[in-house]
Structures are given as structure tokens and as C-alpha cells.
Design an enzyme around this catalytic site. Structure first.
Site, PDB file in Angstrom:
ATOM      1  N   SER A 220       0.836  -1.185   0.000  1.00  0.00           N
ATOM      2  CA  SER A 220       0.000   0.000   0.000  1.00  0.00           C
ATOM      3  C   SER A 220       0.878   1.244   0.000  1.00  0.00           C
ATOM      4  O   SER A 220       1.755   1.383   0.858  1.00  0.00           O
ATOM      5  CB  SER A 220      -0.914   0.000   1.223  1.00  0.00           C
ATOM      6  OG  SER A 220      -1.577   1.238   1.333  1.00  0.00           O
ATOM      7  N   GLY A 222      -0.480   4.337   0.203  1.00  0.00           N
ATOM      8  CA  GLY A 222      -1.356   5.404   0.666  1.00  0.00           C
ATOM      9  C   GLY A 222      -2.178   5.981  -0.467  1.00  0.00           C
ATOM     10  O   GLY A 222      -2.750   5.259  -1.283  1.00  0.00           O
ATOM     11  N   ALA A 223      -2.218   7.305  -0.534  1.00  0.00           N
ATOM     12  CA  ALA A 223      -3.016   7.977  -1.560  1.00  0.00           C
ATOM     13  C   ALA A 223      -2.495   7.724  -2.966  1.00  0.00           C
ATOM     14  O   ALA A 223      -3.209   7.958  -3.949  1.00  0.00           O
ATOM     15  CB  ALA A 223      -3.042   9.480  -1.277  1.00  0.00           C
ATOM     16  N   GLY A 225      -1.727   4.784  -4.264  1.00  0.00           N
ATOM     17  CA  GLY A 225      -2.218   3.535  -4.843  1.00  0.00           C
ATOM     18  C   GLY A 225      -1.621   2.308  -4.194  1.00  0.00           C
ATOM     19  O   GLY A 225      -1.109   2.360  -3.068  1.00  0.00           O
ATOM     20  N   GLY A 251      -6.377  -0.234   5.110  1.00  0.00           N
ATOM     21  CA  GLY A 251      -5.455  -1.269   4.651  1.00  0.00           C
ATOM     22  C   GLY A 251      -5.985  -2.662   4.909  1.00  0.00           C
ATOM     23  O   GLY A 251      -5.779  -3.582   4.109  1.00  0.00           O
ATOM     24  N   ASP A 252      -6.694  -2.826   6.016  1.00  0.00           N
ATOM     25  CA  ASP A 252      -7.276  -4.128   6.344  1.00  0.00           C
ATOM     26  C   ASP A 252      -8.413  -4.460   5.378  1.00  0.00           C
ATOM     27  O   ASP A 252      -8.567  -5.607   4.949  1.00  0.00           O
ATOM     28  CB  ASP A 252      -7.791  -4.123   7.779  1.00  0.00           C
ATOM     29  CG  ASP A 252      -6.744  -3.639   8.765  1.00  0.00           C
ATOM     30  OD1 ASP A 252      -5.567  -3.991   8.583  1.00  0.00           O
ATOM     31  OD2 ASP A 252      -7.095  -2.907   9.700  1.00  0.00           O
TER      32      ASP A 252
END
Length: 315
Positions: A220, A222-223, A225, A251-252
Site C-alpha cells: 500500500s 497510501g493515496a 495507490g 489497509g485491512d
């Protein structure tokens, strides 16, 4: 069926406030209470998507009993391992601009007997699981090698393993070849011991984790992608998100979407991105249902933008 393992679960309270002001008395505009912990959130997201899940977790005291009650109220099967310590309670304060302040308690210290009971409970249910998702930090009393032991035992039972942890626990478990590891950018940078400033840096770091034993890496950013790196290739996924309400559990939710969609290939990555994007639009740690997903907003490509600078470089 997706079995989740949360070694350090929590009871999570989330308050929404207009502005967080240190030293002031604040009035919450809304508040909620949820069962917490990364594996718990994966189970909640899997259940919200309409799939079967079983949550294995150590529970103690009144907060532990409430966690089990809240999970069962969401239709989630629970395999609790009783512990003498009290399950931790965490606090999150969310502001309208998406800023989130969290206070996480340490949680109980597990004894050697409780540690073994947790491993035995996972093993007892492994045969029924399509995937086992092992998620979160380890509580006091469990050595960094604990996840490695769990991965080894689960593989012996024929189950596929997704591992979402960090630091020494992640590195120790890689030797047992987990099927998927899911670091975020900061955890990926920590694992390879250097900062990541571009998507290409993240790809190189993910390949290093594969060289150490991970069969595939779902990272991940974050913003910016998400990345999926496997022996078959690399893919980059992103989604348009207009409003961020809370990133707790996003994220989960991504991992749940990935596993529920089969846990491999670009289609599973697209599901991961869609679930993560939906989760950040919801309050607290509310998990998205199929009605919350917007697949049309998701883009997945094998043309990974290696030169793209990360919005928030990882150190």
C-alpha cells in the site's frame, strides 16, 4: 473461508470532532465503538462482503468479552483464546479534513501457555480455511519469531498465508515463505533499510522481500495507490477518492478485498484498491459492503509508473 489471526486485538472508540485542540474540552459530533485490530478488521470486511470468516484472537476481561460480542453481532464466528490480561482499549479522534489522532494501548502480556494455545487454535481450524490472514503487531510475551512458527504450522496444514505485520516479525517470517505479505510504504522502507521516494523504489523494495522469501507482495502506497509484485509480474492500482473521512482499517479492508477475490493477479489487486478506497469514505473503522464499492473509479495496469514520486515519501 478466510480465517484471521489477531494476536493483539482491541476495543476501539472513535470520536469525530470539529477541531482537535490540545488542553481543551471538546464536544464530539459523533462517536462509535468497534472491535479492533488488523485481523479483526479483515474479518469484518470479509463478512461485510458476504463471505465466511473466523476470527481467532486472545481475549481477556470485560473489553475482551465486548469485542467478542460486537464481532458476533456482525455475523462473525469467533474462536477466542482466554488470557489473564485485559484486552486493550484504543482511542481515535477524527477531524473533518481527514486528520486522525490515535492513542493505542500496549495490551496484555501473553504467557508461554497462552501463546501455544493461540497457535493450537489456529492449527485446529486451518483445514477449513482457504486463506489465513495473520495481522498486526505482536503483544508483549510473543517473540518476533512467533509469526514464523504460525506460518510454518499453517503451511503444514495446507493453508495459504497472508501476513500483515512489520519490523523484526515480518523479517523473521519471510524464511517460512508466506504466500502474501502486505506492507505499507513505511513498513516496506523499514524492511529494506532505506527511504522510498518513487514507485520504482517501492517495486525494488518489494522484490527484495520476495528474494527473502515472500511469494508475493501487496504494498500500500497510501493515496498514491497499491502495488502487487509476484513471480508472474508487477501491477499498479489506484482509485479516485473525493472525500477522506477516516483511514482507520483501510489497509485491512484492502487485504480482505484481495483475499476474497482469490488473492492473486490483477483482478484481486483491483478488488483490494476498491475496498480500500471505499473504507476511507466511511466513519471510524466501518468496513465497506458491496454497495459502497465503486469499481469504475479503479484503475489497474501492468505499466507501473516507476518514476512517479510518492506523495508521502517513506523513510
Amino acid at each position: 473461508m478466510i480465517l484471521t489471526v489477531t494476536p493483539n486485538p482491541s476495543l476501539d472508540r472513535t470520536y469525530e470532532v470539529p477541531t482537535l485542540m490540545r488542553g481543551e474540552v471538546l464536544r464530539a459530533t459523533s462517536d462509535r465503538m468497534d472491535p479492533g485490530g488488523k485481523g479483526v478488521n479483515v474479518s469484518r470486511a470479509v463478512a461485510a462482503a458476504g463471505h465466511d470468516t473466523l476470527a481467532v484472537l486472545p481475549l481477556g476481561g470485560a473489553p475482551g468479552a465486548l469485542v467478542a460480542e460486537l464481532l458476533r453481532a456482525e455475523g462473525i464466528a469467533v474462536a477466542p483464546v482466554p488470557v489473564t490480561g485485559q484486552t486493550r482499549s484504543n482511542i481515535s479522534v477524527a477531524e473533518p479534513d481527514g486528520a486522525l489522532t490515535k492513542i493505542n494501548a500496549a495490551g496484555p502480556e501473553l504467557t508461554a501457555t497462552e501463546s501455544e494455545a493461540l497457535l493450537d487454535t489456529v492449527r485446529a481450524h486451518s483445514a477449513d480455511a482457504d486463506w489465513i490472514a495473520c495481522c498486526g503487531s505482536l503483544p508483549r510475551g510473543l517473540a518476533p519469531e512467533w509469526y514464523a512458527a504460525l506460518v510454518a504450522r499453517a503451511h503444514e496444514a495446507g493453508a495459504r498465508i497472508a501476513l500483515d505485520t512489520s519490523g523484526p516479525s515480518l523479517l523473521a517470517a519471510l524464511r517460512e515463505r508466506p504466500d502474501v505479505v502486505k506492507p505499507n510504504a513505511e513498513e516496506l522502507a523499514e524492511a529494506v533499510g532505506r527511504p522510498l521516494t518513487t514507485v520504482g523504489d517501492a517495486v525494488e523494495a518489494a522484490e527484495e522481500l520476495r528474494a527473502l522469501g515472500a511469494r508475493s507482495v501487496l504494498a500500500s502506497l497510501g493515496a498514491d495507490g497499491q502495488l502487487l509484485i509476484t513471480g508472474a509480474g508487477a501491477w499498479f492500482g489506484s482509485a479516485t477518492v473525493d472525500v477522506v473521512r477516516s483511514n482507520v482499517g483501510a489497509g485491512d479492508a484492502s487485504l480482505a478485498g484481495f483475499l476474497a477475490a482469490g488473492g492473486e493477479g490483477p483482478e484481486a489487486l483491483a478488488a483490494a484498491v476498491a475496498h480500500g478506497a471505499a473504507a476511507v469514505r466511511l466513519p471510524g473503522s466501518v468496513m465497506p459492503t458491496p454497495a459502497d464499492l465503486d469499481p469504475a473509479a479503479v484503475t489497474v495496469t501492468a505499466d507501473v509508473p516507476l518514476d512517479r514520486t510518492l506523495t508521502e515519501p517513506a523513510t
